[in-house]
Every structure is written in structure tokens, then in C-alpha cells.
Design an enzyme around this catalytic site. Structure first.
Site, PDB file in Angstrom:
ATOM      1  N   LYS A  22       0.845  -1.212   0.000  1.00 48.80           N
ATOM      2  CA  LYS A  22       0.000   0.000   0.000  1.00 48.80           C
ATOM      3  C   LYS A  22       0.873   1.253   0.000  1.00 48.80           C
ATOM      4  O   LYS A  22       0.658   2.168  -0.785  1.00 48.80           O
ATOM      5  CB  LYS A  22      -0.894  -0.016   1.251  1.00 48.80           C
ATOM      6  CG  LYS A  22      -1.420   1.360   1.652  1.00 48.80           C
ATOM      7  CD  LYS A  22      -2.255   1.306   2.915  1.00 48.80           C
ATOM      8  CE  LYS A  22      -1.537   1.569   4.210  1.00 48.80           C
ATOM      9  NZ  LYS A  22      -1.175   2.959   4.483  1.00 48.80           N
ATOM     10  N   ASN A  23       1.868   1.286   0.889  1.00 55.22           N
ATOM     11  CA  ASN A  23       2.652   2.515   1.049  1.00 55.22           C
ATOM     12  C   ASN A  23       3.605   2.765  -0.116  1.00 55.22           C
ATOM     13  O   ASN A  23       4.172   3.849  -0.242  1.00 55.22           O
ATOM     14  CB  ASN A  23       3.395   2.506   2.386  1.00 55.22           C
ATOM     15  CG  ASN A  23       2.430   2.705   3.540  1.00 55.22           C
ATOM     16  OD1 ASN A  23       1.260   3.021   3.325  1.00 55.22           O
ATOM     17  ND2 ASN A  23       2.905   2.518   4.763  1.00 55.22           N
ATOM     18  N   CYS A 117      -3.639  12.981  13.644  1.00 49.06           N
ATOM     19  CA  CYS A 117      -4.475  11.789  13.733  1.00 49.06           C
ATOM     20  C   CYS A 117      -4.063  11.028  14.979  1.00 49.06           C
ATOM     21  O   CYS A 117      -3.176  11.470  15.715  1.00 49.06           O
ATOM     22  CB  CYS A 117      -4.335  10.923  12.498  1.00 49.06           C
ATOM     23  SG  CYS A 117      -2.745  10.132  12.341  1.00 49.06           S
ATOM     24  N   ARG A 122       1.697  14.695  13.155  1.00 47.68           N
ATOM     25  CA  ARG A 122       1.967  14.566  11.719  1.00 47.68           C
ATOM     26  C   ARG A 122       2.059  15.897  10.963  1.00 47.68           C
ATOM     27  O   ARG A 122       1.247  16.189  10.081  1.00 47.68           O
ATOM     28  CB  ARG A 122       0.955  13.621  11.072  1.00 47.68           C
ATOM     29  CG  ARG A 122       0.982  12.250  11.733  1.00 47.68           C
ATOM     30  CD  ARG A 122       0.244  11.213  10.974  1.00 47.68           C
ATOM     31  NE  ARG A 122       1.003  10.706   9.830  1.00 47.68           N
ATOM     32  CZ  ARG A 122       0.597   9.687   9.087  1.00 47.68           C
ATOM     33  NH1 ARG A 122      -0.537   9.099   9.351  1.00 47.68           N
ATOM     34  NH2 ARG A 122       1.321   9.273   8.082  1.00 47.68           N
ATOM     35  N   ASP A 308       5.277   0.790  11.823  1.00 44.81           N
ATOM     36  CA  ASP A 308       4.011   0.184  11.388  1.00 44.81           C
ATOM     37  C   ASP A 308       3.839  -1.243  11.901  1.00 44.81           C
ATOM     38  O   ASP A 308       2.818  -1.879  11.651  1.00 44.81           O
ATOM     39  CB  ASP A 308       3.905   0.212   9.855  1.00 44.81           C
ATOM     40  CG  ASP A 308       3.703   1.623   9.329  1.00 44.81           C
ATOM     41  OD1 ASP A 308       3.339   2.508  10.127  1.00 44.81           O
ATOM     42  OD2 ASP A 308       3.917   1.847   8.123  1.00 44.81           O
ATOM     43  N   ARG A 400      -8.257  -0.378   5.409  1.00 49.27           N
ATOM     44  CA  ARG A 400      -7.388   0.591   4.744  1.00 49.27           C
ATOM     45  C   ARG A 400      -6.076  -0.056   4.320  1.00 49.27           C
ATOM     46  O   ARG A 400      -5.437   0.404   3.370  1.00 49.27           O
ATOM     47  CB  ARG A 400      -7.072   1.764   5.689  1.00 49.27           C
ATOM     48  CG  ARG A 400      -8.253   2.675   5.951  1.00 49.27           C
ATOM     49  CD  ARG A 400      -7.801   3.887   6.729  1.00 49.27           C
ATOM     50  NE  ARG A 400      -6.511   4.334   6.233  1.00 49.27           N
ATOM     51  CZ  ARG A 400      -5.543   4.820   6.997  1.00 49.27           C
ATOM     52  NH1 ARG A 400      -5.708   4.956   8.291  1.00 49.27           N
ATOM     53  NH2 ARG A 400      -4.403   5.192   6.470  1.00 49.27           N
TER      54      ARG A 400
HETATM   55  N1  EPU Z   1       7.484  14.512  10.342  1.00 47.57           N
HETATM   56  C1  EPU Z   1       7.791  15.822  10.611  1.00 47.57           C
HETATM   57  N2  EPU Z   1       7.638  16.731   9.592  1.00 47.57           N
HETATM   58  C2  EPU Z   1       7.216  16.390   8.357  1.00 47.57           C
HETATM   59  C3  EPU Z   1       6.918  15.034   8.088  1.00 47.57           C
HETATM   60  C4  EPU Z   1       7.072  14.111   9.111  1.00 47.57           C
HETATM   61  O1  EPU Z   1       8.184  16.171  11.704  1.00 47.57           O
HETATM   62  O2  EPU Z   1       7.109  17.262   7.493  1.00 47.57           O
HETATM   63  C5  EPU Z   1       7.644  13.515  11.412  1.00 47.57           C
HETATM   64  C6  EPU Z   1       6.379  12.709  11.688  1.00 47.57           C
HETATM   65  O3  EPU Z   1       5.500  13.407  12.571  1.00 47.57           O
HETATM   66  C7  EPU Z   1       6.955  11.459  12.296  1.00 47.57           C
HETATM   67  C8  EPU Z   1       8.241  11.258  11.492  1.00 47.57           C
HETATM   68  O4  EPU Z   1       8.557  12.536  10.956  1.00 47.57           O
HETATM   69  O5  EPU Z   1       7.279  11.663  13.639  1.00 47.57           O
HETATM   70  C9  EPU Z   1       8.140  10.264  10.355  1.00 47.57           C
HETATM   71  O6  EPU Z   1       6.978  10.493   9.587  1.00 47.57           O
HETATM   72  P1  EPU Z   1       6.949  10.255   8.017  1.00 47.57           P
HETATM   73  O7  EPU Z   1       6.812  11.578   7.337  1.00 47.57           O
HETATM   74  O8  EPU Z   1       8.073   9.382   7.605  1.00 47.57           O
HETATM   75  O9  EPU Z   1       5.565   9.499   7.840  1.00 47.57           O
HETATM   76  P2  EPU Z   1       4.708   9.551   6.525  1.00 47.57           P
HETATM   77  O10 EPU Z   1       5.600   9.645   5.373  1.00 47.57           O
HETATM   78  O11 EPU Z   1       3.617  10.554   6.669  1.00 47.57           O
HETATM   79  C10 EPU Z   1       4.678   6.996   6.000  1.00 47.57           C
HETATM   80  C11 EPU Z   1       3.665   5.889   5.983  1.00 47.57           C
HETATM   81  C12 EPU Z   1       3.209   5.566   7.406  1.00 47.57           C
HETATM   82  C13 EPU Z   1       4.436   5.173   8.222  1.00 47.57           C
HETATM   83  C14 EPU Z   1       5.497   6.296   8.174  1.00 47.57           C
HETATM   84  C15 EPU Z   1       6.781   5.937   8.870  1.00 47.57           C
HETATM   85  C16 EPU Z   1       2.544   6.121   3.844  1.00 47.57           C
HETATM   86  C17 EPU Z   1       1.302   6.445   3.097  1.00 47.57           C
HETATM   87  N3  EPU Z   1       2.513   6.278   5.169  1.00 47.57           N
HETATM   88  O12 EPU Z   1       4.006   8.126   6.569  1.00 47.57           O
HETATM   89  O13 EPU Z   1       2.337   4.440   7.300  1.00 47.57           O
HETATM   90  O14 EPU Z   1       4.070   4.941   9.559  1.00 47.57           O
HETATM   91  O15 EPU Z   1       5.791   6.603   6.797  1.00 47.57           O
HETATM   92  O16 EPU Z   1       7.340   4.799   8.327  1.00 47.57           O
HETATM   93  O17 EPU Z   1       3.524   5.703   3.269  1.00 47.57           O
HETATM   94  C18 EPU Z   1       0.600   2.995   7.956  1.00 47.57           C
HETATM   95  O18 EPU Z   1       0.753   2.395   6.891  1.00 47.57           O
HETATM   96  O19 EPU Z   1      -0.097   2.550   8.906  1.00 47.57           O
HETATM   97  C19 EPU Z   1       1.266   4.287   8.154  1.00 47.57           C
HETATM   98  C20 EPU Z   1       0.892   5.165   9.068  1.00 47.57           C
END
Ligand code: EPU
Length: 424
Positions: A22-23, A117, A122, A308, A400
Site C-alpha cells: 500500500k505505502n 491523527c 503529523r 508500522d 485501509r
Molecule cells: N514529520 C515531521 N515533519 C514532516 C513530516 C514528518 O516532523 O514534514 C515527522 C512525523 O510526525 C513522524 C516522522 O517525521 O514523527 C516520520 O513520519 P513520516 O513523514 O516518515 O511518515 P509519513 O511519510 O507521513 C509513511 C507511511 C506511514 C508510516 C510512516 C513511517 C505512507 C502512506 N505512510 O508516513 O504508514 O508509519 O511513513 O514509516 O507511506 C501505515 O501504513 O499505517 C502508516 C501510518
């Protein structure tokens, strides 16, 4: 609304085929915006998040269709659209990854801020920092990110944040930089395999990306990209979830199409606990006999243990022998499942970004509430080993990210079914 009803005590055994990720699929689908022609993405799982992305792309003038063979065809037909509205972004935070492609291809992107969330605040500051450094003019208006740039310009961008690199910020900047003028270097990029998979698709479209999957990614901007064909990598989180499920029931399963190269930390931790894992010809055999040894596990960016799988590991450790400490350095507030696991008789105490788990002999089936996707998987796993019946409410979260989980667990021998829920 549906619930899952699980009667614990059955050992899992048999074979399970791991689906496409998915990701990985979500940003790859968003990247189709960048192409001048149709793209075909194979091995896309049938999930609610994928349907949400199809609908967002449709609202952005990209026609999509999920075919019976699991492939998704995507064709940009109306490039005048550039607004991703709140109603759609709210259903899935991953939709923020349309921001980079829209801006780079259409010169303007108006994307609703995803908001917080249950797994944490986030923020998207890193996405915005990267795009600004590529020359975009960005403002926040009435809850929307408004980004504009006639043509982005390559830059050296450091993308590390307080919690390490960001997966989707790396994806967004990498996608945007493909059409920028000149070279972009992303430093402290996320190393998750989903980033390397996205780069593979972008390169098939004509992009020039090197180093994706490492902390330094170099992108040489090109004038235009074409549509392309790509097969999405296997879902390492789904694989990890089935591994933990099999181990916790004392079962033995063969996972087909799981990629052990992406599961190093998971395999290591499960082996340390006492689970037997063997790799053979593109499959993984997982077998074990609980109770397992308690242990400390820290969730970290890849190649560390994935956040995850934090909730699922915690479910396993609730019935282990001794005291475990689980720390989540990626999402330090991702602990809503603790209260629900405790309702089932677990002994877990939250202490800052950690959870202290005293292993108990047994869990007892109860009514529990799923708060997010991975927490719902953890509650199902706990239900598989609990005495009696567990009812997991608000199970729409699980749809999801896990395709037909109850059917697949049933085939492996679990006593689980979906029922209509009149309680939520
Ligand atoms: N963060 C910041 N600033 C930003 C972006 C992120 O501080 O601009 C922080 C976040 O709050 C968190 C950390 O950085 O503490 C890592 O977050 P990341 O941005 O890597 O998460 P994401 O890219 O929004 C993806 C996956 C998540 C998974 C995370 C971490 C997708 C669609 N989502 O989210 O998947 O937990 O990477 O590996 O790819 C799930 O599948 O259940 C899920 C939540």
C-alpha cells in the site's frame, strides 16, 4: 459498520501470499500526474486507501481503473485541475503526496492540510521546506497549502527532522525534482524500500534519479516524463504482521512473495524472541512455540524496526516471558492500542515514548475498539491468542491496509469472521 469476531486458540498453519505494498502504491499512483501519457501499475492491493487515492486522482483529472488482475491504469486527461480538497485528504493522510507532482507538472497545487491523527501530530513542515528550497512560493490559506512555481529549480536540500527523515516528504521532493531545472540533492532522505520503488517507477517514466533507498538521492531534472509500467514491491508490513500472527499462535506458515531483504529487523527481533524463521526460494517459513522471551524493541526509520509493526509486536509481547520495553522513535504517541490490549488482560504501562509490558500468562477475549490501521491489526492478533471471543469494533480501519484479512486468516486456520456491528 463492521466488526471482526475472533475466537482465540487456533494455531495458524498453511501458506499465505503477500500482496503489493500500500505505502509503495500510493506515491507511485500520485506520480502518474507527472506523466504525459497513461501508466499501468501492477500488483496494487485492493484496499480502501487505494480507492481513496483513485478518487483523489479522479478529482485531479487523472482517470483511473483498478482491474481484476490487480493492475491500476492511470491516465491524466485534464491537467487544468489542481485542488485536492479537505473531504478527500481527510480520509487518508497519504494523499499529501499529490502535492509535489501537481506543483511540478501543473505549476500550482492547492492541497488540504492533512491535520493530526491518532498516531500523532503529523506535521508537513519538511515537505514545505523542501518545496520552498526548490523555488516554490508557498502559503497556507484556510487550511490549504497553496504552492506555486512556474518551473522548479534544482537545489541541495537537507530533509532530516526531529524524528528522523520523512518518507512522504522524501517522496514529494523526489517527485517534484524530476521536472525541476538542474540537479537536486536530497540529504538525509528516507531510506525505506518504498522510496527506491517509487524511484524505479519515476526512472521508467524518464526521470534521472540515483541513490534512492540511501540517505543521499540525486535527481537530474528533465523536461518531461512519459507514462510507464511498473510492478509494485511486496508489502513488508503485511508480511511482518502475518509473521507475528503465526508466531504468536504457535503456528507454522509459509509466506510466498515476502521479500526477506526488507524484513531484516523484524526477522532479527522475532528470532531473538525464539521464533524460527527460514528463508527458501522466495518464501519465508515462520514457526514457533510461545511463550517467547521478553525483549526491548525500538522503532526506528528503515532499516530499523518499522513503526508500522509496533502495535503488532506489542500484542506478541503481552504474553511473553518477562518484561519488555517498546519505544517508538518515529511516532512517539502511537500508543492508543495500549488501553485496548489492557482491556484484554495485558499489563502495559506507557512511560513517555515507551511502553513497559509485563508479560501475562493469558489474554481474555473482550470488546475492543480499533483506533487506527496497525492498532486494529494488533487487536486481531491479540484476539487470536486470547481465551474466548474478542470483538474488534471500528474495523473499517483495517480495510485501509489489509486485504480481506479475515478470509486470509481463516484459510490459515483462525476462527474469525466479519459481522455487522450495531454497537458503534
Ligand atoms: N514529520 C515531521 N515533519 C514532516 C513530516 C514528518 O516532523 O514534514 C515527522 C512525523 O510526525 C513522524 C516522522 O517525521 O514523527 C516520520 O513520519 P513520516 O513523514 O516518515 O511518515 P509519513 O511519510 O507521513 C509513511 C507511511 C506511514 C508510516 C510512516 C513511517 C505512507 C502512506 N505512510 O508516513 O504508514 O508509519 O511513513 O514509516 O507511506 C501505515 O501504513 O499505517 C502508516 C501510518
Amino acid at each position: 459498520m463492521d466488526k471482526l469476531v475472533v475466537r482465540g486458540g487456533n494455531r495458524l498453519s498453511g501458506r499465505v501470499k503477500i500482496n503489493g505494498s500500500k505505502n509503495s502504491a500510493l506515491p507511485i499512483m500520485a506520480a502518474s500526474i507527472l506523466g504525459d501519457g497513461p501508466s499501468v501499475i501492477e500488483n496494487v492491493p485492493r484496499l480502501r486507501d487505494i480507492r481513496s487515492m483513485l478518487s483523489i486522482l479522479d478529482s485531479l483529472g487523472v482517470q483511473g481503473c483498478h482491474r481484476d488482475d490487480g493492475s491500476v491504469t492511470l491516465e491524466p486527461v485534464d491537467t487544468s485541475k489542481n485542488v485536492a480538497d479537505y473531504a478527500q485528504v481527510r480520509t487518508m493522510r497519504g494523499s499529501i503526496c499529490v502535492l509535489g507532482p501537481l506543483l511540478a507538472k501543473r505549476g500550482r497545487a492547492v492541497v488540504s492540510l492533512p491535520g493530526g491523527c491518532v498516531i500523532g501530530v503529523r506535521p508537513i513542515d519538511l515537505h514545505l521546506k523542501g518545496l520552498r528550497e526548490l523555488g516554490a512560493k508557498i502559503s497556507i490559506e484556510r487550511g490549504y497549502v497553496v504552492a506555486e512555481a512556474e518551473r522548479l529549480a534544482g537545489a541541495e536540500i537537507y530533509l532530516g527532522g526531529a524524528f528522523g527523515p520523512s518518507v512522504l516528504a522524501t517522496a514529494n521532493i523526489m517527485m517534484a525534482a524530476t521536472l525541476a531545472e538542474g540537479e537536486t540533492i536530497i540529504d538525509c532522505a528516507a531510506c525505506e524500500p518504498e522510496i527506491a520503488d517509487l524511484a524505479k517507477f519515476l526512472n521508467a517514466m524518464g526521470a534521472k534519479i540515483e541513490g534512492a533507498g540511501s540517505p543521499t538521492v540525486v535527481i537530474r531534472g528533465v523536461e518531461k516524463l512519459a507514462g510507464a509500467r511498473h510492478c509494485v514491491m511486496q508489502d513488508r508490513i503485511e508480511a511482518g504482521t502475518y509473521m507475528i500472527a503465526a508466531a504468536s499462535t504457535g503456528g507454522e506458515i509459509i509466506m510466498e512473495d515476502a521479500n526477506p531483504a526488507h524484513l531484516g529487523a523484524v526477522i532479527d527481533k522475532l528470532r531473538l524472541a525464539g521464533v524460527s524463521i527460514e528463508k527458501a526460494n522466495g518464501s519465508l517459513r515462520v514457526a514457533g512455540s510461545p511463550p517467547y522471551k521478553a525483549m526491548d524493541v525500538t522503532m526506528l526509520p528503515y532499516p530499523g524496526m518499522p513503526t508500522d509493526l509496533q502495535a503488532q509486536m506489542m500484542a506478541l509481547l503481552t504474553v511473553s516471558d518477562g518484561i519488555s520495553v517498546v519505544t517508538d522513535k518515529v511516532f512517539p504517541d502511537r500508543f492508543m492500542h495500549i488501553a485496548e490490549l489492557n482491556r484484554m488482560g495485558a499489563d502495559i504501562r506507557k512511560e513517555g515514548p515507551s511502553a513497559i509490558i509485563r508479560g501475562v500468562e493469558r489474554l481474555s477475549g473482550s470488546h475492543v475498539m480499533a483506533s487506527d490501521l496497525r492498532a486494529s491489526a494488533a487487536l486481531v492478533l491479540a484476539g487470536l491468542v486470547a481465551d474466548g471471543e474478542t470483538e474488534v469494533h471500528r474495523v473499517y480501519h483495517i480495510d485501509r491496509g489489509y486485504e480481506r484479512i479475515e478470509e486470509r486468516l481463516s484459510k490459515l486456520g483462525a476462527d474469525i469472521h466479519r459481522a455487522e456491528d450495531d454497537e458503534t
